[in-house]
Scaffold this active site. Sequence first.
Site, PDB file in Angstrom:
ATOM      1  N   PHE A 162     -37.337   7.850  11.744  1.00 23.68           N
ATOM      2  CA  PHE A 162     -38.567   7.730  10.946  1.00 23.68           C
ATOM      3  C   PHE A 162     -38.933   9.028  10.240  1.00 23.68           C
ATOM      4  O   PHE A 162     -39.660   9.015   9.250  1.00 23.68           O
ATOM      5  CB  PHE A 162     -39.739   7.301  11.862  1.00 23.68           C
ATOM      6  CG  PHE A 162     -40.350   8.448  12.636  1.00 23.68           C
ATOM      7  CD1 PHE A 162     -41.325   9.255  12.057  1.00 23.68           C
ATOM      8  CD2 PHE A 162     -39.929   8.756  13.928  1.00 23.68           C
ATOM      9  CE1 PHE A 162     -41.875  10.328  12.759  1.00 23.68           C
ATOM     10  CE2 PHE A 162     -40.465   9.825  14.622  1.00 23.68           C
ATOM     11  CZ  PHE A 162     -41.440  10.615  14.038  1.00 23.68           C
TER      12      PHE A 162
ATOM     13  N   LYS B 213     -29.662   0.870   7.951  1.00 25.18           N
ATOM     14  CA  LYS B 213     -30.667   0.295   8.855  1.00 25.18           C
ATOM     15  C   LYS B 213     -31.676   1.420   9.069  1.00 25.18           C
ATOM     16  O   LYS B 213     -31.510   2.270   9.930  1.00 25.18           O
ATOM     17  CB  LYS B 213     -30.000  -0.125  10.168  1.00 25.18           C
ATOM     18  CG  LYS B 213     -30.707  -1.221  10.953  1.00 25.18           C
ATOM     19  CD  LYS B 213     -32.138  -0.934  11.282  1.00 25.18           C
ATOM     20  CE  LYS B 213     -32.336   0.064  12.392  1.00 25.18           C
ATOM     21  NZ  LYS B 213     -33.768   0.458  12.575  1.00 25.18           N
TER      22      LYS B 213
ATOM     23  N   GLU C  76     -37.804   1.334  11.488  1.00 26.81           N
ATOM     24  CA  GLU C  76     -38.747   0.236  11.259  1.00 26.81           C
ATOM     25  C   GLU C  76     -40.184   0.745  11.127  1.00 26.81           C
ATOM     26  O   GLU C  76     -41.088  -0.003  10.791  1.00 26.81           O
ATOM     27  CB  GLU C  76     -38.633  -0.807  12.386  1.00 26.81           C
ATOM     28  CG  GLU C  76     -38.937  -0.325  13.795  1.00 26.81           C
ATOM     29  CD  GLU C  76     -37.744   0.382  14.482  1.00 26.81           C
ATOM     30  OE1 GLU C  76     -36.927   1.022  13.782  1.00 26.81           O
ATOM     31  OE2 GLU C  76     -37.682   0.314  15.721  1.00 26.81           O
ATOM     32  N   ARG C  77     -40.397   2.059  11.373  1.00 24.56           N
ATOM     33  CA  ARG C  77     -41.769   2.587  11.277  1.00 24.56           C
ATOM     34  C   ARG C  77     -42.185   2.874   9.834  1.00 24.56           C
ATOM     35  O   ARG C  77     -43.350   2.776   9.491  1.00 24.56           O
ATOM     36  CB  ARG C  77     -41.876   3.891  12.069  1.00 24.56           C
ATOM     37  CG  ARG C  77     -41.736   3.720  13.565  1.00 24.56           C
ATOM     38  CD  ARG C  77     -42.072   5.058  14.205  1.00 24.56           C
ATOM     39  NE  ARG C  77     -41.677   5.178  15.588  1.00 24.56           N
ATOM     40  CZ  ARG C  77     -42.380   4.695  16.608  1.00 24.56           C
ATOM     41  NH1 ARG C  77     -43.486   4.023  16.390  1.00 24.56           N
ATOM     42  NH2 ARG C  77     -41.962   4.891  17.844  1.00 24.56           N
TER      43      ARG C  77
ATOM     44  N   SER D  39     -33.047  10.103  18.146  1.00 21.23           N
ATOM     45  CA  SER D  39     -33.226  10.810  19.417  1.00 21.23           C
ATOM     46  C   SER D  39     -31.899  10.865  20.195  1.00 21.23           C
ATOM     47  O   SER D  39     -31.005  10.035  19.982  1.00 21.23           O
ATOM     48  CB  SER D  39     -34.298  10.100  20.239  1.00 21.23           C
ATOM     49  OG  SER D  39     -33.919   8.755  20.433  1.00 21.23           O
TER      50      SER D  39
ATOM     51  N   CYS E  79     -36.633  17.656  13.133  1.00 16.86           N
ATOM     52  CA  CYS E  79     -35.585  18.067  14.075  1.00 16.86           C
ATOM     53  C   CYS E  79     -35.306  19.560  13.936  1.00 16.86           C
ATOM     54  O   CYS E  79     -34.702  20.166  14.804  1.00 16.86           O
ATOM     55  CB  CYS E  79     -34.308  17.280  13.842  1.00 16.86           C
ATOM     56  SG  CYS E  79     -33.534  17.683  12.288  1.00 16.86           S
TER      57      CYS E  79
ATOM     58  N   GLU F  61     -37.713  17.705  24.335  1.00 20.24           N
ATOM     59  CA  GLU F  61     -38.211  17.680  22.959  1.00 20.24           C
ATOM     60  C   GLU F  61     -39.573  16.987  22.955  1.00 20.24           C
ATOM     61  O   GLU F  61     -39.684  15.824  23.342  1.00 20.24           O
ATOM     62  CB  GLU F  61     -37.234  16.899  22.066  1.00 20.24           C
ATOM     63  CG  GLU F  61     -37.674  16.874  20.616  1.00 20.24           C
ATOM     64  CD  GLU F  61     -36.731  16.063  19.720  1.00 20.24           C
ATOM     65  OE1 GLU F  61     -36.367  14.928  20.085  1.00 20.24           O
ATOM     66  OE2 GLU F  61     -36.365  16.563  18.641  1.00 20.24           O
TER      67      GLU F  61
END
Length: 500
Positions: free
Chosen positions: A150, A174, A177-178, A227, A282, A384
């Site tokens: 996201f 893909k 979805e957020r 992640s 990140c 993290e």
Amino acid sequence: MTRTIPHFVGGSLLTPDAGRFSDVFDPSTGAVQARVPLASADDVRRVIDDAEAAQPAWAATNPQKRARVLLRFLDLVHRDMDSLARLLSSEHGKTFDDAKGDIQRGLEVIEFSAGAPHLLKGEFATGAGTGIDVYSMRQPLGVVAGITPFNFPAMIPLWKAGPALAAGNSFILKPSERDPSVPVRLAELFHEAGLPAGVFNVVHGDKEAVDTLLTDPRIQAVGFVGSTPIAEYIYSTAAAHGKRAQCFGGAKNHMVVMPDADLDQVADALIGAGYGSAGERCMAISVAVPVGEETADALAAKLAERVAELRVGPSLAEGVDYGPLVARSAVERVEGYIQQGVDEGATLLADGRGFTVPGHEAGFYLGPTLFDHVTTDMAIYREEVFGPVLVIARAADYEQALAMASDHEFGNGVSIFTRDGDAARDFTARVNVGMVGVNVPIPVPIAYFSFGGWKKSGFGDLNQHGTDAFRFYTKTKTVTSRWLSDTVREGASFVIPTMS
Ligand code: NAD
């Protein structure tokens, strides 16, 4: 009636009216603004059908013509930059200017990928034997997939798609979805730029869609960013199904602050790199490692002053330093880490919990949080956090600071601030981390170098963008060719050919 965000398949928008859906929020208000369909395995297989049908003609299009589509795409994205950035900001929560940066960093890889005619050239050697030439060529893999996070909904899809498309593959994205709207707009712009139908597809979904991509034998390679636990899962599942995979995971980026550094420069750099985009990067710096108690005390005081002045608010408001987190669950997760830090004995210099923005009380906000005296056994050091939380972990000397960054299980980025060239040179050579900054807080390499972390931050052999990306999205074929004159007769040989 809630708006439904479409898939983009076979050159057209596709809006399902049945099946599973997930809510898409405006993080600044906390309201649901749309819903996104979650593709079934059958839906995904139909997308693969389209991508597979479109790929041979795209691969047969000469690389210069493929590159021209990317160049036209660049113009179209620049034309629509402001509306794309607003859309991105409204679903992600990063500020308008930061959203433009997200798109721009993606475009830089498209610019690089438009060099495909040069980047796809093979090698040639003549005279390898009598009448023998040897040459290699780079051929596309076929249908490839990208599964993206996201936090960079434009940049990372473009990092994956640019080199994959330029190399002659068809691509199935893909996205997260957020914040799924910008990838769909990018697909529309690719098609406006002349990309044939079926070559770039966006399919929304969750684990069911991802697992279908990972197991379908027609998908040749998977590029993932997200992640670490999911990166490990994608890497092992894709490999078990015979696919190429490059999977990039989480991070805990340290900034080592030497006693000779200019502490005002350092504090400014840390504030931007620690709290920009609410820490949801990140390459965010989440650990400051001042060397020596005197450096640490002075740095902590400067950071605390600056943290008190940070402006947090709705992502599209003027003058905001950072906006909300992406989801209510993200706020709760980060607040849980803050409590754990307190329970484990770290010194809380600024507490961002319970932060609200007047008029936007349901938004997903968290104030800037600063810890001092954090030790390497604490959860806020080891894990993290992915939020606006900066920790100071003091080191007694340079060797301890170097060891902290090197021994951490993540190895994405690291930086050192110093005026001592000797220390900087030693650090860059010895630190066990994939991307290093010297007096640069966020050392994201430019598009024509490659991007990738080490240890638990990256799985697979080849990095993103740069020439590595072209290696990842192509297979090398090597041809040994000999032209004999009609009169030469050598007879059969039963010995392996050698150069002797
Ligand atoms: P995430 O792992 O939750 O999701 C990433 C993608 O995987 C999404 O498309 C999601 O739908 C999919 N996914 C999630 N759970 C899945 C499951 N169980 N099975 C299959 N697919 C699944 O990551 P996120 O929260 O979207 O992104 C934040 C993370 O990404 C952070 O850890 C951050 O450090 C990392 N990140 C890394 C880099 C890098 O280059 N190393 C860059 C950006 C972000």
